[in-house]
Design a protein around this motif. Structure first.
Motif, PDB file in Angstrom:
ATOM      1  N   PRO A 202      13.483 -19.192 -62.186  1.00  0.00           N
ATOM      2  CA  PRO A 202      14.595 -18.254 -62.006  1.00  0.00           C
ATOM      3  C   PRO A 202      15.578 -18.740 -60.928  1.00  0.00           C
ATOM      4  O   PRO A 202      16.790 -18.639 -61.103  1.00  0.00           O
ATOM      5  N   LEU A 203      15.043 -19.298 -59.847  1.00  0.00           N
ATOM      6  CA  LEU A 203      15.919 -19.793 -58.787  1.00  0.00           C
ATOM      7  C   LEU A 203      16.760 -20.957 -59.305  1.00  0.00           C
ATOM      8  O   LEU A 203      17.961 -21.053 -59.035  1.00  0.00           O
ATOM      9  N   GLY A 204      16.126 -21.836 -60.089  1.00  0.00           N
ATOM     10  CA  GLY A 204      16.830 -22.963 -60.686  1.00  0.00           C
ATOM     11  C   GLY A 204      17.972 -22.482 -61.570  1.00  0.00           C
ATOM     12  O   GLY A 204      19.061 -23.071 -61.575  1.00  0.00           O
ATOM     13  N   ALA A 205      17.742 -21.386 -62.305  1.00  0.00           N
ATOM     14  CA  ALA A 205      18.780 -20.837 -63.174  1.00  0.00           C
ATOM     15  C   ALA A 205      19.996 -20.440 -62.353  1.00  0.00           C
ATOM     16  O   ALA A 205      21.140 -20.755 -62.695  1.00  0.00           O
ATOM     17  N   LEU A 206      19.754 -19.768 -61.247  1.00  0.00           N
ATOM     18  CA  LEU A 206      20.850 -19.302 -60.392  1.00  0.00           C
ATOM     19  C   LEU A 206      21.613 -20.481 -59.798  1.00  0.00           C
ATOM     20  O   LEU A 206      22.843 -20.559 -59.901  1.00  0.00           O
ATOM     21  N   VAL A 207      20.873 -21.395 -59.179  1.00  0.00           N
ATOM     22  CA  VAL A 207      21.523 -22.505 -58.485  1.00  0.00           C
ATOM     23  C   VAL A 207      22.307 -23.361 -59.464  1.00  0.00           C
ATOM     24  O   VAL A 207      23.482 -23.678 -59.238  1.00  0.00           O
ATOM     25  N   SER A 208      21.690 -23.719 -60.609  1.00  0.00           N
ATOM     26  CA  SER A 208      22.446 -24.585 -61.516  1.00  0.00           C
ATOM     27  C   SER A 208      23.591 -23.825 -62.169  1.00  0.00           C
ATOM     28  O   SER A 208      24.614 -24.435 -62.497  1.00  0.00           O
ATOM     29  N   GLY A 209      23.455 -22.494 -62.326  1.00  0.00           N
ATOM     30  CA  GLY A 209      24.588 -21.703 -62.811  1.00  0.00           C
ATOM     31  C   GLY A 209      25.779 -21.827 -61.877  1.00  0.00           C
ATOM     32  O   GLY A 209      26.911 -22.069 -62.303  1.00  0.00           O
ATOM     33  N   ILE A 210      25.528 -21.670 -60.585  1.00  0.00           N
ATOM     34  CA  ILE A 210      26.616 -21.758 -59.605  1.00  0.00           C
ATOM     35  C   ILE A 210      27.209 -23.169 -59.591  1.00  0.00           C
ATOM     36  O   ILE A 210      28.428 -23.337 -59.578  1.00  0.00           O
ATOM     37  N   VAL A 211      26.333 -24.185 -59.626  1.00  0.00           N
ATOM     38  CA  VAL A 211      26.824 -25.566 -59.621  1.00  0.00           C
ATOM     39  C   VAL A 211      27.740 -25.809 -60.826  1.00  0.00           C
ATOM     40  O   VAL A 211      28.844 -26.348 -60.692  1.00  0.00           O
ATOM     41  N   ILE A 212      27.297 -25.367 -62.008  1.00  0.00           N
ATOM     42  CA  ILE A 212      28.124 -25.561 -63.202  1.00  0.00           C
ATOM     43  C   ILE A 212      29.460 -24.834 -63.055  1.00  0.00           C
ATOM     44  O   ILE A 212      30.530 -25.384 -63.355  1.00  0.00           O
ATOM     45  N   GLY A 213      29.407 -23.597 -62.554  1.00  0.00           N
ATOM     46  CA  GLY A 213      30.646 -22.825 -62.374  1.00  0.00           C
ATOM     47  C   GLY A 213      31.627 -23.545 -61.460  1.00  0.00           C
ATOM     48  O   GLY A 213      32.817 -23.664 -61.760  1.00  0.00           O
ATOM     49  N   VAL A 214      31.121 -24.054 -60.336  1.00  0.00           N
ATOM     50  CA  VAL A 214      31.986 -24.713 -59.354  1.00  0.00           C
ATOM     51  C   VAL A 214      32.529 -26.035 -59.915  1.00  0.00           C
ATOM     52  O   VAL A 214      33.729 -26.307 -59.838  1.00  0.00           O
ATOM     53  N   VAL A 215      31.638 -26.822 -60.521  1.00  0.00           N
ATOM     54  CA  VAL A 215      32.082 -28.108 -61.076  1.00  0.00           C
ATOM     55  C   VAL A 215      33.163 -27.885 -62.139  1.00  0.00           C
ATOM     56  O   VAL A 215      34.200 -28.562 -62.155  1.00  0.00           O
ATOM     57  N   MET A 216      32.956 -26.899 -62.994  1.00  0.00           N
ATOM     58  CA  MET A 216      33.947 -26.645 -64.039  1.00  0.00           C
ATOM     59  C   MET A 216      35.277 -26.204 -63.454  1.00  0.00           C
ATOM     60  O   MET A 216      36.350 -26.591 -63.923  1.00  0.00           O
ATOM     61  N   GLN A 217      35.211 -25.389 -62.418  1.00  0.00           N
ATOM     62  CA  GLN A 217      36.436 -24.914 -61.775  1.00  0.00           C
ATOM     63  C   GLN A 217      37.201 -26.093 -61.158  1.00  0.00           C
ATOM     64  O   GLN A 217      38.424 -26.182 -61.275  1.00  0.00           O
ATOM     65  N   LEU A 218      36.459 -26.987 -60.529  1.00  0.00           N
ATOM     66  CA  LEU A 218      37.099 -28.157 -59.908  1.00  0.00           C
ATOM     67  C   LEU A 218      37.758 -29.039 -60.974  1.00  0.00           C
ATOM     68  O   LEU A 218      38.879 -29.519 -60.790  1.00  0.00           O
ATOM     69  N   ILE A 219      37.064 -29.224 -62.086  1.00  0.00           N
ATOM     70  CA  ILE A 219      37.621 -30.058 -63.158  1.00  0.00           C
ATOM     71  C   ILE A 219      38.876 -29.410 -63.746  1.00  0.00           C
ATOM     72  O   ILE A 219      39.900 -30.054 -63.964  1.00  0.00           O
ATOM     73  N   ASN A 220      38.785 -28.088 -63.936  1.00  0.00           N
ATOM     74  CA  ASN A 220      39.938 -27.317 -64.391  1.00  0.00           C
ATOM     75  C   ASN A 220      41.159 -27.559 -63.540  1.00  0.00           C
ATOM     76  O   ASN A 220      42.260 -27.733 -64.032  1.00  0.00           O
ATOM     77  N   ASP A 221      40.899 -27.490 -62.237  1.00  0.00           N
ATOM     78  CA  ASP A 221      42.005 -27.503 -61.288  1.00  0.00           C
ATOM     79  C   ASP A 221      42.546 -28.914 -61.080  1.00  0.00           C
ATOM     80  O   ASP A 221      43.746 -29.127 -61.020  1.00  0.00           O
ATOM     81  N   TYR A 222      41.653 -29.891 -60.964  1.00  0.00           N
ATOM     82  CA  TYR A 222      42.091 -31.238 -60.572  1.00  0.00           C
ATOM     83  C   TYR A 222      42.266 -32.180 -61.747  1.00  0.00           C
ATOM     84  O   TYR A 222      42.856 -33.233 -61.625  1.00  0.00           O
ATOM     85  N   TRP A 223      41.685 -31.828 -62.905  1.00  0.00           N
ATOM     86  CA  TRP A 223      41.723 -32.786 -63.998  1.00  0.00           C
ATOM     87  C   TRP A 223      42.318 -32.099 -65.219  1.00  0.00           C
ATOM     88  O   TRP A 223      43.520 -31.944 -65.318  1.00  0.00           O
ATOM     89  N   ASN A 224      41.469 -31.665 -66.126  1.00  0.00           N
ATOM     90  CA  ASN A 224      41.979 -31.120 -67.359  1.00  0.00           C
ATOM     91  C   ASN A 224      40.977 -30.078 -67.841  1.00  0.00           C
ATOM     92  O   ASN A 224      39.787 -30.370 -67.965  1.00  0.00           O
ATOM     93  N   SER A 225      41.443 -28.879 -68.110  1.00  0.00           N
ATOM     94  CA  SER A 225      40.518 -27.795 -68.450  1.00  0.00           C
ATOM     95  C   SER A 225      39.750 -28.106 -69.737  1.00  0.00           C
ATOM     96  O   SER A 225      38.669 -27.583 -69.958  1.00  0.00           O
ATOM     97  N   ASN A 226      40.332 -28.974 -70.576  1.00  0.00           N
ATOM     98  CA  ASN A 226      39.636 -29.309 -71.826  1.00  0.00           C
ATOM     99  C   ASN A 226      38.335 -30.062 -71.568  1.00  0.00           C
ATOM    100  O   ASN A 226      37.445 -30.081 -72.406  1.00  0.00           O
ATOM    101  N   TYR A 227      38.251 -30.708 -70.414  1.00  0.00           N
ATOM    102  CA  TYR A 227      37.066 -31.514 -70.129  1.00  0.00           C
ATOM    103  C   TYR A 227      35.930 -30.708 -69.493  1.00  0.00           C
ATOM    104  O   TYR A 227      34.811 -31.188 -69.394  1.00  0.00           O
TER     105      TYR A 227
END
Lengths: 299, 235
Positions: A245-270
């Protein structure tokens, strides 16, 4: 100085990414709860949460306030998921592993079709009791709004509740035992069947919280609103380890942050693609997931 | 008192127990001996409801057990320590014990205290995971977890499995003491006939699914002709 940090682009991305990430973590937590309890991958988790969110949130059309509507969603989420386990899943426990998967995929399609028929495909926008305008710091926007703060808070609160229930209560001990060692638990007098049903119910309630929180996003409440979130939640659960369960939370947050960074700095399609690449890399290097203890189980 | 009569169990075409009748008197230890594959484990699993028999009956303290669910049978006061001890490795010692009390709905605090007095080593290690215990300690934990339920009947499946001779002796003596102190009815399934016969009042021998004798343990121990059966060398 503090104002600079609060409005810094990267910090904003991390904050905004966390808001989405905890929701991904919440969806992943549902999957983990059900997997741990009954070794079933619930592919219908998203539509089940969507369905009960509709049932609750549409009560706002009948003058229920947001909190009452949310509470109805969660209660119905619990009951609906528990009933699903009793009626549909229980008869499949001793069948081949593919059977529950096929049945849950069927349920996925069915629930989305029914939701489209009843509520149409046009999104609804439940009125949140929180503003979605970001907090300002010295005239510049920060990464969080009252609404996203509420979303993070609600997700973390429900995860904390689940963690306390499972780790610090007698009921939690029985739930964990039923999942880990059903036969031994039965020999000790534990009503394993009943507890597995309860486990599904809890997962359903957590899913409903995720549904309510997501329905406040710009996409609103729609029959397919959880499809993308479910895929990300599934990736988060697989990366964190389906047993953690802890792994689910932590990797959820990591995915959310990484996707947001890619959205902002690169291309939302990626963004989605990168989440899948992350999954492939983790599965190649550590197939059991990052947070799963690699121990042989002896019972 | 637990009485098994004309019990037959089959897994598909393979007959595991064939018309077995065994009586275990109240307050006594009845050993069930036999070689690997004689049906000993199947016998215990059928008593506790994990295996459904083809025919026959089992009664314990006046309750007919056949057809009841395992958890119901456990709550009737029948504790089963399965083969390999069934200790939950991911749980701490104390969590394992608490689980036993929760399942049987007995008082957790009083039960823990009682078992810690009985097994001081479990108290020392109560915060450790069961995975970290030695074989003998695990067996004590399994016994403590069974006893915390205040059972009337205790089913033990190969408690000596994987234990050094001295540790085995220790465990056997503990079982004897438990039985003597609480009027417990014990069915002790063992391959290690010598150790089991030392503490048993009665003994039955199973040989490829058939029961051969239920007699006082001393008689069985002295009977040279039976020895080949429970040592598994009979034709």
């Amino acid at each position: 100085m503090i104002a600079n940090i609060l409005t810094n682009r990267i910090v904003n991305d991390i904050a905004g990414g966390t808001a989405q990430g905890v929701i991904i973590g919440l969806v992943a937590l549902c999957l983990v709860l059900v997997w741990r309890a009954t070794r079933v991958l619930n592919f219908a988790q998203g539509p089940m949460a969507m369905f009960v969110t509709y049932i609750g949130m549409t009560q706002m059309d009948h003058h229920a306030n947001f909190w009452v509507a949310a509470a109805i969603s969660v209660a119905v989420g619990f009951i609906f998921s528990a009933l699903t386990e009793i009626v549909i899943v229980k008869p499949l426990y001793h069948k081949a592993e593919i059977n529950p998967i096929v049945v849950m995929v069927g349920m996925f399609t069915l629930l989305e079709a029914v939701a489209s028929a009843v509520w149409t495909n046009i999104p609804r926008y439940p009125t949140a009791p929180f503003s979605s305008i970001n907090f300002q710091s010295e005239g510049n926007p920060t990464g969080l709004s009252p609404l996203s703060t509420f979303q993070i808070g609600a997700a973390l609160a429900i995860m904390t509740l689940v963690a306390i229930l499972f780790n610090y209560t007698s009921l939690g001990l029985k739930l964990r035992a039923s999942a880990l060692a059903p036969e031994v638990s039965k020999l000790l007098g534990i009503r394993v069947g009943r507890l597995l049903t309860l486990g599904w119910g809890i997962a359903g309630a957590v899913g409903a919280v995720a549904g309510v929180v997501i329905s406040l996003n710009p996409g609103g409440l729609a029959p397919n609103m959880l499809d993308a979130m479910f895929i990300l939640g599934f990736i988060a659960a697989a990366i964190g380890g389906l047993d953690s369960p802890l792994g689910a939370l932590v990797s959820g947050i990591v995915i959310g942050v990484v996707m947001q960074l890619i959205n902002d700095y690169w291309n939302s399609n990626y963004a989605d693609m990168v989440a899948v690449v992350l999954l492939v890399v983790v599965l190649m290097l550590r197939p059991q997931g990052i947070f799963t203890k690699n121990s042989t189980r002896r019972v | 008192m637990i009485s098994i009569s004309h019990l037959s169990v089959a897994y598909g075409a393979i007959v595991a127990l064939d018309d077995v009748s065994i009586e275990a008197p109240t307050g006594a230890i009845t050993a069930v001996l036999g070689a690997n594959g004689a049906g000993k484990t199947t016998l215990l699993r059928t008593i506790s409801g994990l295996v459904k028999p083809r025919s026959g009956s089992i009664t314990a303290n006046g309750h007919a057990l056949i057809g009841e669910r395992p958890d119901t049978i456990a709550r009737l006061g029948i504790a089963h320590v399965p083969e390999g001890r069934g200790v939950i490795a991911e749980f701490t010692v104390e969590e394992n014990l608490r689980l036993g009390a929760l399942g049987a709905k007995t008082n957790v605090t009083a039960g823990l205290e009682e078992q810690y007095t009985l097994f001081p080593v479990l108290k020392e290690r109560r915060k450790q995971y069961a995975a970290q215990l030695s074989g003998g300690e695990r067996q004590m934990l399994a016994l403590g977890r069974a006893m915390i339920a205040n059972p009337q009947i205790l089913l033990l499946d190969e408690p000596s499995l994987g234990l050094a001779p001295l540790v085995t002796q220790d465990i056997m003596n503990t079982i004897k003491t438990l039985c003597a102190n609480s009027g417990l009815t014990v069915i002790l399934v063992e391959q290690n006939a010598k150790s089991a016969l030392k503490i048993s009042d009665y003994a039955a021998v199973l040989h490829v699914g058939k029961s051969i004798a239920v007699r006082p343990a001393a008689e069985v121990a002295a009977d040279e002709s039976l020895r080949s059966y429970y040592l598994g060398m009979a034709e």
